[in-house]
Design a protein around this motif. Structure first.
Motif, PDB file in Angstrom:
ATOM      1  N   GLN A   4      27.584  20.782  -3.905  1.00  0.00           N
ATOM      2  CA  GLN A   4      27.391  21.763  -4.964  1.00  0.00           C
ATOM      3  C   GLN A   4      27.915  21.224  -6.277  1.00  0.00           C
ATOM      4  N   SER A   5      27.231  21.557  -7.356  1.00  0.00           N
ATOM      5  CA  SER A   5      27.686  21.236  -8.704  1.00  0.00           C
ATOM      6  C   SER A   5      27.883  22.553  -9.419  1.00  0.00           C
ATOM      7  N   SER A   6      28.904  22.623 -10.262  1.00  0.00           N
ATOM      8  CA  SER A   6      29.106  23.893 -10.948  1.00  0.00           C
ATOM      9  C   SER A   6      29.577  23.679 -12.367  1.00  0.00           C
ATOM     10  N   MET A   7      29.308  24.645 -13.221  1.00  0.00           N
ATOM     11  CA  MET A   7      29.784  24.691 -14.589  1.00  0.00           C
ATOM     12  C   MET A   7      29.679  26.138 -15.027  1.00  0.00           C
ATOM     13  N   ALA A   8      30.631  26.614 -15.744  1.00  0.00           N
ATOM     14  CA  ALA A   8      30.606  28.008 -16.225  1.00  0.00           C
ATOM     15  C   ALA A   8      30.078  28.927 -15.137  1.00  0.00           C
ATOM     16  N   ASP A  13      23.093  24.485  -5.483  1.00  0.00           N
ATOM     17  CA  ASP A  13      23.354  24.263  -4.068  1.00  0.00           C
ATOM     18  C   ASP A  13      22.362  23.232  -3.551  1.00  0.00           C
ATOM     19  N   THR A  14      22.868  22.154  -3.004  1.00  0.00           N
ATOM     20  CA  THR A  14      22.018  21.077  -2.480  1.00  0.00           C
ATOM     21  C   THR A  14      22.177  20.931  -0.970  1.00  0.00           C
ATOM     22  N   ASP A  15      22.729  21.933  -0.319  1.00  0.00           N
ATOM     23  CA  ASP A  15      23.012  21.833   1.113  1.00  0.00           C
ATOM     24  C   ASP A  15      21.771  21.935   2.000  1.00  0.00           C
ATOM     25  N   THR A  16      20.723  22.624   1.541  1.00  0.00           N
ATOM     26  CA  THR A  16      19.497  22.756   2.327  1.00  0.00           C
ATOM     27  C   THR A  16      18.582  21.583   1.994  1.00  0.00           C
ATOM     28  N   PRO A  17      18.151  20.820   2.989  1.00  0.00           N
ATOM     29  CA  PRO A  17      17.287  19.667   2.717  1.00  0.00           C
ATOM     30  C   PRO A  17      16.020  20.062   1.957  1.00  0.00           C
ATOM     31  N   ALA A  18      15.690  19.278   0.956  1.00  0.00           N
ATOM     32  CA  ALA A  18      14.482  19.416   0.140  1.00  0.00           C
ATOM     33  C   ALA A  18      14.489  20.653  -0.764  1.00  0.00           C
TER      34      ALA A  18
END
Length: 103
Positions: A4-8, A13-18
Motif C-alpha cells: 500500500q502507498s499512502s499520502m494525506a 491498495d496493490t494487494d489484489t493481483p492485476a
C-alpha cells in the motif's frame, strides 16, 4: 502496510493481483501525488483494473487524475478497465462529455 502507498487522504491498495484499489480522496489536494503513485504502479504492466470503489470524495481534479491514468495506460498499449466510479465522478464525467474515455 505492505502493498500500500499512502499520502494525506489517498491510499492505493496493490494487494489484489492485476487490480489497483483506490481509497480515500481524489481531489485537488491529492490528485497530483495520486497520479504519480498510480502511474508508477501501472509501469509494471500487470495491472488490468483500476477500482475506485474505495473513493470517498472526489472533485474535478480527481476526474482529471483518472483520465490521465487512463490516457497514460492507453499510450503504453495497456488495457486498463476503470471500475466503480463514484456517482459524483460519473456525473461530472457525463457533464464534461468524457465518460466514454473511462468506461
Amino acid at each position: 502496510m505492505s502493498g500500500q502507498s499512502s499520502m494525506a487522504a489517498f491510499r492505493l491498495d496493490t494487494d489484489t493481483p492485476a487490480v489497483l484499489g483506490v481509497h480515500g480522496e481524489l481531489s485537488f489536494d491529492t490528485a497530483t501525488a495520486a497520479w504519480q503513485v498510480i502511474r508508477s504502479a501501472l509501469a509494471g504492466g500487470a495491472v488490468a483494473r483500476l477500482d475506485l470503489a474505495g473513493v470517498q470524495r472526489s472533485d474535478s481534479a480527481g476526474l482529471a487524475c483518472v483520465l490521465a491514468v487512463a490516457a497514460d495506460a492507453a499510450r503504453r498499449g495497456q488495457a486498463l478497465q476503470v471500475v466503480n466510479l463514484p456517482a459524483g465522478m460519473r456525473a461530472l464525467a457525463q457533464v464534461c462529455e468524457v465518460d466514454g474515455l473511462i468506461g
